[in-house]
Design a protein around this motif. Structure first.
Motif, short mmCIF file in Angstrom:
data_model
loop_
_atom_site.label_atom_id
_atom_site.label_comp_id
_atom_site.label_asym_id
_atom_site.label_seq_id
_atom_site.Cartn_x
_atom_site.Cartn_y
_atom_site.Cartn_z
N TYR A 143 0.86 -1.18 0.00
CA TYR A 143 0.00 0.00 0.00
C TYR A 143 0.90 1.24 0.00
O TYR A 143 1.36 1.69 1.05
CB TYR A 143 -0.90 0.00 1.23
CG TYR A 143 -1.88 -1.13 1.30
CD1 TYR A 143 -3.21 -0.97 0.91
CD2 TYR A 143 -1.48 -2.40 1.75
CE1 TYR A 143 -4.12 -2.02 0.99
CE2 TYR A 143 -2.38 -3.45 1.82
CZ TYR A 143 -3.69 -3.25 1.43
OH TYR A 143 -4.58 -4.31 1.49
N GLY A 144 1.16 1.77 -1.20
CA GLY A 144 1.98 2.96 -1.34
C GLY A 144 1.23 4.00 -2.13
O GLY A 144 0.03 4.21 -1.93
N THR A 145 1.92 4.66 -3.07
CA THR A 145 1.24 5.61 -3.96
C THR A 145 0.03 4.96 -4.59
O THR A 145 -1.06 5.54 -4.66
CB THR A 145 2.21 6.09 -5.04
OG1 THR A 145 3.33 6.72 -4.41
CG2 THR A 145 1.54 7.08 -5.98
N GLY A 146 0.20 3.75 -5.08
CA GLY A 146 -0.90 2.86 -5.47
C GLY A 146 -0.87 1.66 -4.55
O GLY A 146 -0.07 1.59 -3.61
N ALA A 147 -1.75 0.70 -4.82
CA ALA A 147 -1.73 -0.56 -4.08
C ALA A 147 -1.47 -1.68 -5.08
O ALA A 147 -2.09 -1.70 -6.15
CB ALA A 147 -3.04 -0.79 -3.33
N PHE A 148 -0.57 -2.61 -4.73
CA PHE A 148 -0.11 -3.59 -5.69
C PHE A 148 -0.12 -4.97 -5.04
O PHE A 148 0.60 -5.22 -4.07
CB PHE A 148 1.30 -3.25 -6.18
CG PHE A 148 1.38 -1.88 -6.80
CD1 PHE A 148 1.15 -1.69 -8.15
CD2 PHE A 148 1.66 -0.76 -6.01
CE1 PHE A 148 1.20 -0.42 -8.71
CE2 PHE A 148 1.72 0.50 -6.57
CZ PHE A 148 1.48 0.67 -7.92
N LEU A 149 -0.95 -5.84 -5.58
CA LEU A 149 -1.08 -7.20 -5.06
C LEU A 149 -0.33 -8.16 -5.97
O LEU A 149 -0.53 -8.15 -7.19
CB LEU A 149 -2.56 -7.59 -4.96
CG LEU A 149 -2.81 -8.98 -4.36
CD1 LEU A 149 -3.94 -8.93 -3.35
CD2 LEU A 149 -3.13 -10.01 -5.44
N LEU A 150 0.53 -8.99 -5.40
CA LEU A 150 1.28 -9.98 -6.15
C LEU A 150 1.16 -11.34 -5.46
O LEU A 150 1.12 -11.42 -4.23
CB LEU A 150 2.75 -9.61 -6.27
CG LEU A 150 3.14 -8.58 -7.34
CD1 LEU A 150 2.76 -7.17 -6.91
CD2 LEU A 150 4.64 -8.64 -7.64
N ALA A 151 1.14 -12.39 -6.28
CA ALA A 151 1.12 -13.76 -5.76
C ALA A 151 2.01 -14.62 -6.65
O ALA A 151 1.86 -14.61 -7.88
CB ALA A 151 -0.30 -14.31 -5.74
N VAL A 174 -3.90 -1.14 -8.04
CA VAL A 174 -4.83 -0.05 -7.75
C VAL A 174 -4.03 1.23 -7.96
O VAL A 174 -3.03 1.45 -7.28
CB VAL A 174 -5.36 -0.12 -6.30
CG1 VAL A 174 -6.25 1.09 -6.00
CG2 VAL A 174 -6.12 -1.42 -6.07
N TYR A 175 -4.43 2.05 -8.91
CA TYR A 175 -3.60 3.19 -9.29
C TYR A 175 -3.49 4.25 -8.20
O TYR A 175 -2.47 4.94 -8.11
CB TYR A 175 -4.16 3.85 -10.56
CG TYR A 175 -3.93 3.08 -11.83
CD1 TYR A 175 -2.79 2.30 -12.02
CD2 TYR A 175 -4.84 3.15 -12.88
CE1 TYR A 175 -2.57 1.61 -13.19
CE2 TYR A 175 -4.63 2.47 -14.07
CZ TYR A 175 -3.49 1.70 -14.22
OH TYR A 175 -3.28 1.02 -15.39
N ALA A 176 -4.51 4.44 -7.41
CA ALA A 176 -4.51 5.53 -6.42
C ALA A 176 -4.83 4.98 -5.04
O ALA A 176 -5.95 4.54 -4.78
CB ALA A 176 -5.52 6.61 -6.81
N ALA A 219 0.63 -7.64 4.13
CA ALA A 219 0.57 -6.22 3.74
C ALA A 219 1.82 -5.50 4.18
O ALA A 219 2.37 -5.76 5.26
CB ALA A 219 -0.66 -5.56 4.36
N ASP A 220 2.29 -4.57 3.33
CA ASP A 220 3.38 -3.69 3.70
C ASP A 220 3.15 -2.35 3.03
O ASP A 220 2.20 -2.18 2.26
CB ASP A 220 4.74 -4.29 3.29
CG ASP A 220 4.92 -4.37 1.78
OD1 ASP A 220 5.36 -3.37 1.18
OD2 ASP A 220 4.59 -5.42 1.19
N GLY A 221 4.02 -1.39 3.27
CA GLY A 221 3.89 -0.07 2.69
C GLY A 221 3.39 0.95 3.71
O GLY A 221 2.87 0.61 4.78
N GLY A 222 3.53 2.22 3.34
CA GLY A 222 3.24 3.30 4.26
C GLY A 222 1.81 3.32 4.78
O GLY A 222 1.57 3.65 5.96
#
Length: 527
Positions: free
Chosen positions: A284-292, A325-327, A426-429
């Motif tokens: 969860y940063g500038t956008g949100a990015f899920l990877l598996a 997620v772009y935003a 989950a990680d990120g700011g």
């Protein structure tokens, strides 16, 4: 909604020493004279991101010894323009690295560099000078080019694993060639940074996989994709392993070998799952990015996710599914700019002032809808406003909108993988927001495990840099031990979660139909 209820809480600021590691020859880390070896020496990890560059000095036994952050400022303009000054990116890397090394006060064995992935620029290989600004991954100016290539979209996706969308690097590279300059070379930003740091002309397999120019199966540049984009005559960087000696840099002072390269999200995935595929992760940063992770063979996805290399080590690729997620934090910043929040840190305080969103619905597609819809032309919607609407209701609606999009990504990954995720890492700011993490667990109806490692991207590329110095290391030896700082359990039942997700999907359906206020076509929100 009930107040956030983390199941457990461990300190996130400290990094515990990794356990002693052993190999075939006994304990690692000491030479015959009792001195430290390259295996246990610290490494410098650089995470060049959209809004800042973070540098860590990381020791496998003593944890994070020093850190520094230098902000960068992307510029937003009309027509989907999002640019950055390449010199500012480079300066941020050098400044952050020097500050972290000065704070650590000891030499490092190697360095690793993580990058934004789909950000591109043209530059002169003779002197390294940029010929254009950097087009940031959010830039949408290549949308018309993608529309013209639409008949070849299925072929490109089969070849590269990526859908046709200006989010990826190749459309922006082709746009630069058509609209800005034919001079020099045009590459992702990492290749330019690597060249300025070491003189090498290289990119890693994971970053190359974000271009839509890489053959997914062979992990080599695709002549057909290059032809379709009009880039067949381009000089492209060598595609190297993510743990690989690339060159030596003196940008930070004494010579340091650059031995780790990765795109940011794959570096974070490595930090989470180097010991095994485990579960999905979301940053969860500038956008949100899920990877598996999906294993040593690519999994062509039918659910709107991206299939791409997670990394390549010793010539062997590991693949993953990826959804965006772009935003996310950028949407929180938008609320700050509007005056709804005084600062991003106020998200929980303002949102917790009200019990729920009071019927306010927010689809935060402020930069378009990414996976699984791939509708960059769509913009956000905010509905259900009334005279009683307060800032807290807007915050609650935004948090729910971000979390609902991550649910869509998780469910798409589960369908492709044929198995449910036991939990979401989950990680990120934005994981600092207990409100967001609890909302995520509620809507997902699964636990959300927040990483105790606050800088997963930097720690992942640090592990890759360590692997690049010692080919005998196993990935699980190089990576930091994973543990959660908190685990959020669902606090609502499945019926309420389904109702709230249904309301969000209805709003998305209206946006996709292009007729707000009228019902969208069946299944539009799930297309």
């Amino acid at each position: 909604m009930e107040s956030p209820v983390p199941r457990s809480a461990l300190p996130t600021a400290e990094h515990r020493p990794a356990p002693a590691r052993t190999g075939p020859g006994g304990a690692r880390g000491r030479d015959e004279d009792g001195g430290t070896t390259a295996v246990t020496q610290p490494v410098l990890a650089l995470d060049q991101g959209t809004s800042a560059t973070k540098a860590l000095v990381v020791c496998p036994e003593r944890g994070v010894l020093a850190s520094a952050t230098v902000p960068v400022t992307p510029r937003h303009g009309p027509g989907g323009r999002v640019e950055a000054d390449p010199r500012e990116l480079l300066d941020s890397v050098v400044t952050a690295g020097r500050r972290a090394l000065a704070e650590a006060g000891e030499p490092v064995a190697a360095a690793g560099l993580a990058n934004q992935g789909e950000t591109v620029l043209a530059w002169d290989p003779a002197d390294g000078e940029p010929l254009t600004d950097a087009l940031v991954w959010q830039d949408r100016r290549a949308a018309g080019l993608c529309e013209a290539l639409a008949p070849h979209g299925p072929e490109l996706q089969q070849l590269t694993g990526l859908p046709l969308d200006p989010y990826f690097a190749a459309p922006k590279m082709a746009w630069i060639r058509r609209e800005l300059t034919r001079g020099g070379v045009v590459t992702t930003s990492d290749a330019w940074l690597v060249h300025r740091l070491t003189g090498a002309f290289a990119t890693d397999a994971a970053t190359a996989g974000r271009t839509q120019l890489l053959d997914l199966d062979r992990v080599q540049w695709s002549p057909r994709a290059l032809e379709l984009y009009g880039l067949a005559d381009e000089r492209l960087p060598e595609v190297v392993d993510c743990a690989h000696p690339v060159g030596v840099t003196t940008a930070f002072g004494p010579p340091i070998a650059l031995t780790g390269l990765a795109v940011d999200q794959q570096a974070a995935l490595f930090a989470h799952t180097a010991a095994g595929p485990a579960t999905a992760k979301c940053t969860y940063g500038t956008g949100a990015f899920l990877l598996a992770r999906t294993g040593p063979r690519p999994l062509r996805t039918g659910g709107g996710l991206v299939s791409c290399p997670a990394w390549r080590l010793a010539g062997a690729a590991e693949y993953c599914l990826d959804g965006q997620v772009y935003a996310a934090a950028s949407a929180v910043r938008w609320l700050v700019d509007l005056g709804v929040l005084a600062a991003p840190a106020d998200l929980d305080a303002v949102g917790s002032a009200v019990p729920d969103s009071a019927g306010v619905r927010f689809v935060p597609a402020l930069a378009g809808l990414a996976a699984p819809w791939w509708r960059g032309d769509v913009r956000g919607s905010l509905t259900g406003l009334g005279l009683a609407t307060r800032p807290g209701h807007l915050v609650r609606a935004l948090v729910e909108g971000i979390a609902a999009q991550v649910v869509e990504l998780t469910e798409a990954a589960e369908r492709d993988l044929g198995a449910p995720a036991a939990a979401l890492r989950a990680d990120g700011g934005l994981t600092r927001s207990a409100l967001l993490m609890q909302t995520q667990a509620d809507l997902l109806q699964r636990p959300v495990e927040v990483s105790a490692l606050p800088d997963a991207t930097a720690l992942g590329v640090a592990a890759l840099a360590r692997l690049g110095t010692d080919a005998s290391l196993d990935p699980e030896e190089a990576a930091p031990p994973w543990r959660p700082s908190a685990v959020y359990e669902p606090a609502i039942g499945p019926d309420e979660a389904a109702a709230r997700l249904g309301a969000f999907r209805e709003e998305v359906g209206l946006l996709l139909a292009g007729t707000p206020g009228a019902p969208g076509p069946a299944g539009a929100a799930e297309a």
